[in-house]
Design a protein around this motif. Structure first.
Motif, PDB file in Angstrom:
ATOM      1  N   MET A  25       0.834  -1.202   0.000  1.00  0.00           N
ATOM      2  CA  MET A  25       0.000   0.000   0.000  1.00  0.00           C
ATOM      3  C   MET A  25       0.876   1.262   0.000  1.00  0.00           C
ATOM      4  N   ARG A  26       1.964   1.252   0.795  1.00  0.00           N
ATOM      5  CA  ARG A  26       2.874   2.405   0.808  1.00  0.00           C
ATOM      6  C   ARG A  26       3.485   2.640  -0.567  1.00  0.00           C
ATOM      7  N   ALA A  27       3.757   1.541  -1.289  1.00  0.00           N
ATOM      8  CA  ALA A  27       4.361   1.659  -2.619  1.00  0.00           C
ATOM      9  C   ALA A  27       3.326   2.002  -3.687  1.00  0.00           C
ATOM     10  N   GLY A  28       2.041   1.956  -3.339  1.00  0.00           N
ATOM     11  CA  GLY A  28       0.994   2.278  -4.299  1.00  0.00           C
ATOM     12  C   GLY A  28       0.810   1.213  -5.365  1.00  0.00           C
ATOM     13  N   LEU A  29       1.021  -0.042  -5.002  1.00  0.00           N
ATOM     14  CA  LEU A  29       0.914  -1.143  -5.954  1.00  0.00           C
ATOM     15  C   LEU A  29      -0.348  -1.958  -5.698  1.00  0.00           C
ATOM     16  N   THR A  30      -0.803  -2.677  -6.716  1.00  0.00           N
ATOM     17  CA  THR A  30      -1.910  -3.609  -6.542  1.00  0.00           C
ATOM     18  C   THR A  30      -1.336  -4.985  -6.237  1.00  0.00           C
ATOM     19  N   GLN A  31      -2.214  -5.888  -5.797  1.00  0.00           N
ATOM     20  CA  GLN A  31      -1.769  -7.257  -5.553  1.00  0.00           C
ATOM     21  C   GLN A  31      -1.252  -7.885  -6.843  1.00  0.00           C
TER      22      GLN A  31
END
Length: 169
Positions: free
Chosen positions: A64-70
């Motif tokens: 979430m901190r990296a702004g990525l999806t699963q």
């Protein structure tokens, strides 16, 4: 099925067995001593569940901190998105190579991911406003114990030093 043909049935032999097996397969008390006890097995399973949950929680927060999806993370570490989702929910533990790739992809410390140290104890978000649990950190408890032993004059001095080194808000 053809007309007039009877349905074939298969006879299944049922064998009654003792809950521990037949007399010839039962283990002697001496042989059973080598098996791990139920308590040890439950303790190991509980530890594995806690470890899987810890890895999943830390992976989710780092993602979430990296702004990525699963799906982004799953692609980066070479596993299916569904598998990554189960891992993030704490339902499964990644293999060591997968955990290594996960730590690299999310820039996550393996110590933090495995729950060996919390992110707060290694310095992340220690004094940030949004750190809800900063009063429960070991460093904060140690500081409070020290402050309680100080005299009024010492407390005033510590307050002045803290005011001087902290940024103005």
């Amino acid at each position: 099925m053809q007309a007039g043909a009877s349905a074939r049935t298969h006879k299944v032999d049922a064998v009654k067995t003792h809950p521990e097996g037949s007399a010839s397969t039962r283990k002697s008390p001496r042989a059973r001593q080598g098996r791990p006890s139920d308590r040890a097995r439950q303790s190991r399973q509980q530890l594995e569940r806690r470890l899987a949950v810890s890895v999943g929680e830390e992976a989710r927060s780092a993602r979430m901190r990296a702004g990525l999806t699963q799906a982004d993370v799953a692609e980066r570490i070479g596993i299916a998105a569904e598998v990554y989702g189960r891992m993030e929910r704490g339902k499964m533990m990644p293999s060591v190579p997968t955990l290594f790739r996960l730590c690299l992809a999310l820039r996550l410390s393996a110590d933090v991911g495995l729950g060996l140290v919390t992110a707060a104890s290694v310095g992340a978000a220690l004094w940030e406003e949004d750190s809800r649990d900063k009063d429960h950190l070991p460093e904060m408890r140690r500081l409070l114990r020290t402050l309680r032993r100080m005299s009024r004059g010492q407390l005033k001095l510590v307050n002045q030093v803290a005011a001087a080194i902290l940024p103005q808000r």
